[in-house]
Design a protein around this motif. Structure first.
Motif, PDB file in Angstrom:
ATOM      1  N   ARG A  22       4.390 -23.774  31.195  1.00  0.00           N
ATOM      2  CA  ARG A  22       3.785 -25.019  31.690  1.00  0.00           C
ATOM      3  C   ARG A  22       2.984 -25.727  30.606  1.00  0.00           C
ATOM      4  NH1 ARG A  22       2.707 -22.000  36.456  1.00  0.00           N
ATOM      5  NH2 ARG A  22       0.508 -21.765  35.904  1.00  0.00           N
ATOM      6  N   HIS A  23       2.575 -24.976  29.592  1.00  0.00           N
ATOM      7  CA  HIS A  23       1.805 -25.567  28.494  1.00  0.00           C
ATOM      8  C   HIS A  23       2.680 -25.830  27.264  1.00  0.00           C
ATOM      9  CE1 HIS A  23      -1.585 -24.234  30.968  1.00  0.00           C
ATOM     10  NE2 HIS A  23      -2.310 -25.102  30.298  1.00  0.00           N
ATOM     11  N   GLY A  24       3.977 -25.820  27.462  1.00  0.00           N
ATOM     12  CA  GLY A  24       4.888 -26.257  26.412  1.00  0.00           C
ATOM     13  C   GLY A  24       5.428 -25.190  25.497  1.00  0.00           C
ATOM     14  N   PHE A  25       5.181 -23.908  25.808  1.00  0.00           N
ATOM     15  CA  PHE A  25       5.675 -22.834  24.951  1.00  0.00           C
ATOM     16  C   PHE A  25       7.062 -22.376  25.393  1.00  0.00           C
ATOM     17  CE2 PHE A  25       1.051 -22.456  24.590  1.00  0.00           C
ATOM     18  CZ  PHE A  25       0.907 -22.379  23.212  1.00  0.00           C
ATOM     19  N   GLU A  26       7.884 -22.052  24.422  1.00  0.00           N
ATOM     20  CA  GLU A  26       9.181 -21.432  24.687  1.00  0.00           C
ATOM     21  C   GLU A  26       8.988 -19.927  24.510  1.00  0.00           C
ATOM     22  OE1 GLU A  26      13.556 -21.021  22.571  1.00  0.00           O
ATOM     23  OE2 GLU A  26      12.329 -22.812  22.172  1.00  0.00           O
ATOM     24  N   VAL A  27       9.022 -19.183  25.619  1.00  0.00           N
ATOM     25  CA  VAL A  27       8.638 -17.776  25.607  1.00  0.00           C
ATOM     26  C   VAL A  27       9.859 -16.857  25.583  1.00  0.00           C
ATOM     27  CG1 VAL A  27       7.354 -15.967  26.799  1.00  0.00           C
ATOM     28  CG2 VAL A  27       6.541 -18.332  26.886  1.00  0.00           C
ATOM     29  N   THR A  28       9.832 -15.902  24.646  1.00  0.00           N
ATOM     30  CA  THR A  28      10.805 -14.811  24.621  1.00  0.00           C
ATOM     31  C   THR A  28      10.061 -13.532  24.981  1.00  0.00           C
ATOM     32  OG1 THR A  28      12.188 -15.842  22.928  1.00  0.00           O
ATOM     33  CG2 THR A  28      12.378 -13.456  23.190  1.00  0.00           C
ATOM     34  N   HIS A  29      10.600 -12.801  25.967  1.00  0.00           N
ATOM     35  CA  HIS A  29       9.925 -11.591  26.450  1.00  0.00           C
ATOM     36  C   HIS A  29      10.581 -10.343  25.872  1.00  0.00           C
ATOM     37  CE1 HIS A  29       9.052  -8.723  30.056  1.00  0.00           C
ATOM     38  NE2 HIS A  29       8.239  -8.503  29.035  1.00  0.00           N
ATOM     39  N   ALA A  30       9.790  -9.514  25.213  1.00  0.00           N
ATOM     40  CA  ALA A  30      10.243  -8.212  24.723  1.00  0.00           C
ATOM     41  C   ALA A  30       9.494  -7.134  25.488  1.00  0.00           C
ATOM     42  CB  ALA A  30       9.985  -8.078  23.230  1.00  0.00           C
ATOM     43  N   ARG A  31      10.218  -6.132  26.001  1.00  0.00           N
ATOM     44  CA  ARG A  31       9.625  -5.095  26.844  1.00  0.00           C
ATOM     45  C   ARG A  31       9.223  -3.837  26.072  1.00  0.00           C
ATOM     46  NH1 ARG A  31      13.256  -8.100  29.031  1.00  0.00           N
ATOM     47  NH2 ARG A  31      13.000  -8.955  31.138  1.00  0.00           N
ATOM     48  N   SER A  32       9.542  -3.781  24.813  1.00  0.00           N
ATOM     49  CA  SER A  32       9.216  -2.607  24.010  1.00  0.00           C
ATOM     50  C   SER A  32       8.963  -3.032  22.574  1.00  0.00           C
ATOM     51  CB  SER A  32      10.375  -1.602  24.052  1.00  0.00           C
ATOM     52  OG  SER A  32      11.507  -2.121  23.382  1.00  0.00           O
ATOM     53  N   GLY A  33       8.452  -2.084  21.791  1.00  0.00           N
ATOM     54  CA  GLY A  33       8.212  -2.377  20.384  1.00  0.00           C
ATOM     55  C   GLY A  33       9.491  -2.661  19.635  1.00  0.00           C
ATOM     56  N   GLU A  34      10.526  -1.892  19.925  1.00  0.00           N
ATOM     57  CA  GLU A  34      11.786  -2.078  19.217  1.00  0.00           C
ATOM     58  C   GLU A  34      12.412  -3.427  19.556  1.00  0.00           C
ATOM     59  OE1 GLU A  34      13.991  -1.258  16.231  1.00  0.00           O
ATOM     60  OE2 GLU A  34      12.466   0.164  16.905  1.00  0.00           O
ATOM     61  N   GLU A  35      12.326  -3.838  20.829  1.00  0.00           N
ATOM     62  CA  GLU A  35      12.830  -5.167  21.214  1.00  0.00           C
ATOM     63  C   GLU A  35      12.088  -6.251  20.446  1.00  0.00           C
ATOM     64  OE1 GLU A  35      13.358  -6.524  25.229  1.00  0.00           O
ATOM     65  OE2 GLU A  35      13.799  -4.500  25.926  1.00  0.00           O
ATOM     66  N   ALA A  36      10.786  -6.074  20.300  1.00  0.00           N
ATOM     67  CA  ALA A  36       9.982  -7.073  19.588  1.00  0.00           C
ATOM     68  C   ALA A  36      10.408  -7.174  18.131  1.00  0.00           C
ATOM     69  CB  ALA A  36       8.501  -6.713  19.682  1.00  0.00           C
ATOM     70  N   LEU A  37      10.590  -6.027  17.494  1.00  0.00           N
ATOM     71  CA  LEU A  37      10.976  -6.021  16.083  1.00  0.00           C
ATOM     72  C   LEU A  37      12.364  -6.626  15.893  1.00  0.00           C
ATOM     73  CD1 LEU A  37       9.600  -2.479  15.235  1.00  0.00           C
ATOM     74  CD2 LEU A  37       8.695  -4.651  14.397  1.00  0.00           C
ATOM     75  N   GLN A  38      13.263  -6.376  16.823  1.00  0.00           N
ATOM     76  CA  GLN A  38      14.598  -6.968  16.743  1.00  0.00           C
ATOM     77  C   GLN A  38      14.528  -8.486  16.908  1.00  0.00           C
ATOM     78  OE1 GLN A  38      17.668  -5.577  16.050  1.00  0.00           O
ATOM     79  NE2 GLN A  38      16.434  -3.774  15.477  1.00  0.00           N
ATOM     80  N   ALA A  39      13.651  -8.947  17.819  1.00  0.00           N
ATOM     81  CA  ALA A  39      13.521 -10.390  18.053  1.00  0.00           C
ATOM     82  C   ALA A  39      12.969 -11.119  16.842  1.00  0.00           C
ATOM     83  CB  ALA A  39      12.614 -10.635  19.261  1.00  0.00           C
ATOM     84  N   LEU A  40      12.241 -10.401  15.996  1.00  0.00           N
ATOM     85  CA  LEU A  40      11.618 -11.021  14.822  1.00  0.00           C
ATOM     86  C   LEU A  40      12.522 -11.022  13.590  1.00  0.00           C
ATOM     87  CD1 LEU A  40       8.050  -9.556  15.266  1.00  0.00           C
ATOM     88  CD2 LEU A  40       8.614 -11.987  15.264  1.00  0.00           C
TER      89      LEU A  40
END
Length: 234
Positions: A22-40
């Motif tokens: 609602r505040h204009g951010f495009e959000v990607t959700h990662a459920r684990s540390g490994e998902e986060a590292l892959q997204a980056l």
């Protein structure tokens, strides 16, 4: 702005993602540390502006994830966690987190902190200790001129000799006049260490800047919080 939300609780993530959207951010959700590292990874699309990192992840501790993120990217990281003890805060900042928010938090404050770290860490721009890598516009605050590339400061045209840390401290505050910097944040960014045992050093440097610039009102103490630079009237 693209934002990476690292949170293992789907209900918490969904509620926060809705607010951020609602505040204009495009959000990607990662459920684990490994998902986060892959997204980056660099081939996964446009870079993220900020990472919101929970510490209680199912596959690895959030502190470890933060350290691994910092080794591969300068993307700002805000730790968002229920761990409220001082040691955890210090450890997180020492690992390279840009901010630390304790749950439960006010959504408005979280949004303000997101905007603050994204303004402070713009890709391609230098930090307070790395200002000689390319051209940069000087900062002018009334009679004070701060030249980032040459690390020179003058008041009414008269050069004011500063130590390295005095310059780094002044440059940090001057890049966002009027914004309050927490003591812990200043110590982390300028001294690259924790608050413990360094508080007196900060106070000494603030006093020295006020004296050398001959403008005691330029840097205001915000009791119980930190300091802010008050831009002189032109």
């Amino acid at each position: 702005m693209r934002l990476l939300l690292v949170e293992d609780d789907n209900h918490v993530a969904a509620a926060l993602a809705a607010v951020l959207a609602r505040h204009g951010f495009e959000v990607t959700h990662a459920r684990s540390g490994e998902e986060a590292l892959q997204a980056l990874l660099p081939d996964t699309g446009a870079p993220f502006g900020v990472v919101l990192l929970d510490l209680g992840l199912p596959d690895q501790d959030g502190f470890e994830v933060c350290g691994r993120i910092r080794k591969r990217t300068a993307t700002p990281v805000i730790m968002v966690t229920a761990r409220a003890d001082v040691r955890s805060r210090i450890h997180g900042l020492n690992l390279g987190a840009d901010d630390y928010v304790v749950k439960p938090y006010d959504t408005g404050e979280l949004l303000a902190r997101i905007h603050a770290v994204s303004r402070r860490t713009v890709p391609g721009e230098s930090g307070p200790e790395d200002t000689d890598s390319g051209p940069a516009e000087p900062l002018r605050l009334g009679p004070v001129l701060i030249e980032l590339p040459t690390r020179q400061v003058s008041v009414d045209g008269t050069s004011v000799p500063l130590t390295r840390k005095e310059f780094d401290l002044l440059a940090l505050l001057a890049q966002r006049p009027g914004v309050v910097f927490r003591r812990e944040q200043i110590i982390s960014e300028v001294w690259r260490t924790s608050w413990e045992g360094t508080g007196r050093t900060l106070e000494v440097h603030i006093a020295s800047l006020r004296s050398k610039l001959r403008m005691p009102a330029l840097i205001e103490t915000v009791r119980g919080v930190g300091y802010r630079l008050v831009a002189p009237a032109v």
